[in-house]
Scaffold this motif. Structure first.
Motif, PDB file in Angstrom:
ATOM      1  N   LEU A   1      39.160  42.564  22.781  1.00  0.00           N
ATOM      2  CA  LEU A   1      39.460  41.731  23.943  1.00  0.00           C
ATOM      3  C   LEU A   1      39.958  40.371  23.481  1.00  0.00           C
ATOM      4  O   LEU A   1      39.384  39.761  22.581  1.00  0.00           O
ATOM      5  CB  LEU A   1      38.208  41.543  24.810  1.00  0.00           C
TER       6      LEU A   1
ATOM      7  N   PRO B   1      36.585  48.306  22.624  1.00  0.00           N
ATOM      8  CA  PRO B   1      37.927  47.717  22.669  1.00  0.00           C
ATOM      9  C   PRO B   1      37.960  46.355  21.992  1.00  0.00           C
ATOM     10  O   PRO B   1      36.922  45.768  21.674  1.00  0.00           O
ATOM     11  CB  PRO B   1      38.202  47.585  24.163  1.00  0.00           C
TER      12      PRO B   1
ATOM     13  N   ILE C   1      42.527  49.498  23.629  1.00  0.00           N
ATOM     14  CA  ILE C   1      41.593  50.620  23.690  1.00  0.00           C
ATOM     15  C   ILE C   1      42.098  51.749  22.797  1.00  0.00           C
ATOM     16  O   ILE C   1      43.292  52.075  22.814  1.00  0.00           O
ATOM     17  CB  ILE C   1      41.451  51.132  25.141  1.00  0.00           C
TER      18      ILE C   1
ATOM     19  N   ILE D   1      39.077  39.505  33.982  1.00  0.00           N
ATOM     20  CA  ILE D   1      37.905  40.109  33.367  1.00  0.00           C
ATOM     21  C   ILE D   1      36.743  39.115  33.222  1.00  0.00           C
ATOM     22  O   ILE D   1      35.567  39.476  33.371  1.00  0.00           O
ATOM     23  CB  ILE D   1      38.272  40.734  32.005  1.00  0.00           C
TER      24      ILE D   1
ATOM     25  N   ASN E   1      46.154  47.129  27.785  1.00  0.00           N
ATOM     26  CA  ASN E   1      46.178  46.660  29.166  1.00  0.00           C
ATOM     27  C   ASN E   1      45.929  45.158  29.202  1.00  0.00           C
ATOM     28  O   ASN E   1      45.459  44.568  28.223  1.00  0.00           O
ATOM     29  CB  ASN E   1      45.112  47.368  30.009  1.00  0.00           C
ATOM     30  N   ARG E   2      46.229  44.556  30.335  1.00  0.00           N
ATOM     31  CA  ARG E   2      45.916  43.135  30.523  1.00  0.00           C
ATOM     32  C   ARG E   2      45.186  42.967  31.840  1.00  0.00           C
ATOM     33  O   ARG E   2      45.662  43.419  32.878  1.00  0.00           O
ATOM     34  CB  ARG E   2      47.164  42.266  30.512  1.00  0.00           C
ATOM     35  N   ASP E   3      44.019  42.343  31.783  1.00  0.00           N
ATOM     36  CA  ASP E   3      43.222  42.074  32.977  1.00  0.00           C
ATOM     37  C   ASP E   3      42.767  40.623  32.928  1.00  0.00           C
ATOM     38  O   ASP E   3      41.721  40.314  32.364  1.00  0.00           O
ATOM     39  CB  ASP E   3      42.014  43.011  33.030  1.00  0.00           C
TER      40      ASP E   3
ATOM     41  N   VAL F   1      43.297  43.929  26.667  1.00  0.00           N
ATOM     42  CA  VAL F   1      42.276  44.913  26.320  1.00  0.00           C
ATOM     43  C   VAL F   1      42.963  46.020  25.519  1.00  0.00           C
ATOM     44  O   VAL F   1      43.824  46.731  26.044  1.00  0.00           O
ATOM     45  CB  VAL F   1      41.613  45.508  27.583  1.00  0.00           C
TER      46      VAL F   1
ATOM     47  N   ARG G   1      48.802  47.739  33.298  1.00  0.00           N
ATOM     48  CA  ARG G   1      48.271  48.862  32.535  1.00  0.00           C
ATOM     49  C   ARG G   1      49.450  49.645  31.977  1.00  0.00           C
ATOM     50  O   ARG G   1      50.443  49.838  32.670  1.00  0.00           O
ATOM     51  CB  ARG G   1      47.387  49.771  33.400  1.00  0.00           C
TER      52      ARG G   1
END
Length: 354
Positions: free
Chosen positions: A194, A192, A201, A321, A316-318, A199, A129
Motif C-alpha cells: 500500500l 498487498p 495485489i 482507503i 488498483n488505486r483507492d 494497492v 481498478r
C-alpha cells in the motif's frame, strides 16, 4: 392542533427521525438481499463486478441489462438518504453533547458509518481498478492510469506443496514515482503493498518462455536469457537483448511478436567482436542463422526451451482507503463503548424517541 414548527424545523426533525432511518435502512436491506440473488443467477452480467469501480462497471452493465441492475442506483439513493439522516443525528448530538455524552458509543458508530460511506464514494469516483498485469523478474510497468508511477518486479518466487499445489506467491516489488523509489516490499497472497492509495495485489502466476539451452561452438552448452552475455574462445562475446516465443517478419523486415506461446522463436543478439565493432540482429531459431554469426563461429544451436515463472499483479488505486480505515476504527470502538454502557443506560430509563 396546528404544527407551529417552521418548514426548516420540520425538515431538520425529519432528518433526525429514527423512523426515517428504520424505513430507509429496511428498504435498502431488502433491495440488497434481493439484488444478491439476482447477482448469483446472472453471473454473465455481475461476474466482473469486482474488476472495475462501481461507476465504470455500472455504465456497461446498465446498457446490457437495465432490468437486472435497476436496484443498484435505487439502493445508492437510499444509502445517501440514510447517510444524510445519520449526519443530521450526529450534528444534533454534537449540539447537545453535554446532555448526551453517554450516547458516545452510538454516535461513534454513526461517525464510522459516515466515514465508510465517504471513503467508498471517494474511492469509486477518484480511484481505479485494473486487470492483472503480467511481469517477469526485472521488468517494469508504467501505470497507464497514473503515468508518473511505475512498478518494478525485482524477484518472484512461487511456493508449492510437496504435491505441487501452489501455496504462496512471493513478489519483491519496487514502486517508483517519476523514476524515484517511493516504496518497496513483499507482495504475497493476502499481503498487498500500500502506498498513496495504490494497492498492489498478488493475483496469480503463469509460465512463459524464459530462454533456451543451446550448444555454442567452442564453449559447450550454455543457457541464453535476455540480458545474458557469453564470452567466446577468440575473446569476442555474444549477448542476448530480447527473446520472443513466437514472432514473424513484417513486410518491411521488422520483427513482429505474435504471442507468448512457443511457436516460431526469435532472439535479438549482439556480437561484440575483438576489433571493437559490433553486429546486432535477429536470429529465428527455426531458420538459417545470420551470416555474421556463421562467420564468427558463434551460432547458438537450440537444444531445449527453458520456462520461467511470471507474476500476475493487480494494481488498483483507492484514495479513500485511509478514511475507510478510520471509519472501521470508529465502528469498532463505538460498538464496544455502546455494549458496555447498555446496562447503565437501561437502568436510567434512557430510551430513544421514535
Amino acid at each position: 392542533m396546528a404544527d407551529q414548527r417552521s418548514f426548516l424545523q420540520r425538515l431538520w426533525d425529519l432528518g433526525c427521525s429514527l423512523k426515517l432511518a428504520i424505513y430507509v435502512a429496511s428498504a435498502a436491506t431488502l433491495l440488497i438481499m434481493g439484488g444478491s440473488l439476482v447477482m448469483h443467477y446472472n453471473r454473465r452480467i455481475f461476474g466482473n463486478m469486482d474488476a472495475a469501480t462501481i461507476t465504470a462497471w455500472f455504465a456497461d452493465a446498465w446498457a446490457k441489462a437495465p432490468q437486472l441492475t435497476w436496484w443498484l442506483p435505487v439502493t445508492g439513493v437510499l444509502l445517501v438518504i440514510f447517510g444524510l439522516n445519520t449526519l443530521c443525528c450526529l450534528c444534533d448530538w454534537l449540539a447537545h453533547f453535554k446532555a448526551r455524552w453517554r450516547k458516545s458509543g452510538e454516535y461513534l458508530i454513526h461517525t464510522g458509518f459516515l466515514l465508510l460511506l465517504i471513503g467508498y464514494a471517494w474511492g469509486n469516483l477518484a480511484g481505479f481498478r485494473a486487470e492483472p498485469r503480467q511481469l517477469s523478474p526485472g521488468e517494469s510497468l508504467t501505470l497507464p492510469e497514473l503515468p508518473a508511477y511505475s512498478v518494478r518486479l525485482d524477484s518472484f518466487t512461487p511456493a508449492f506443496s510437496p504435491e505441487g499445489r501452489p501455496l504462496d506467491m512471493v513478489n519483491e516489488v519496487t514502486l517508483l514515482h517519476n523514476g524515484t523509489e517511493v516504496a518497496r516490499g513483499s507482495v504475497r497472497t493476502n499481503q498487498p503493498l500500500l502506498h498513496d492509495g495504490l494497492v498492489i495485489i498478488a493475483t496469480s502466476f503463469d509460465q512463459r518462455l524464459a530462454g533456451f539451452r543451446c550448444r555454442l561452438g567452442g564453449v559447450g552448452t550454455v543457457e541464453l536469457f535476455p540480458g545474458s552475455r557469453i564470452r567466446l574462445p577468440d575473446g569476442a562475446s555474444l549477448g542476448v537483448l530480447e527473446l520472443l516465443g513466437d514472432a514473424r517478419r513484417g513486410s518491411a523486415g521488422q520483427v513482429i511478436p505474435i504471442s507468448d506461446q512457443l511457436g516460431d522463436p526469435a532472439m535479438q543478439l549482439v556480437l561484440f567482436r575483438t576489433d571493437g565493432t559490433t553486429w546486432q540482429g535477429w536470429y529465428f531459431l527455426r531458420e538459417a542463422p545470420p551470416d555474421a554469426l556463421i562467420a564468427a563461429g558463434a551460432v547458438p544451436q537450440p537444444l531445449q526451451p527453458i520456462g520461467g515463472y511470471v507474476s500476475l499483479l493487480t494494481i488498483n488505486r483507492d484514495p479513500g482507503i485511509g478514511i475507510t480505515l478510520a471509519g472501521g476504527v470508529c465502528l469498532t470502538v463505538g460498538v464496544l463503548f455502546a455494549f458496555f454502557s447498555f446496562y447503565r443506560k437501561r437502568a436510567r430509563g434512557d430510551r430513544p424517541q421514535v
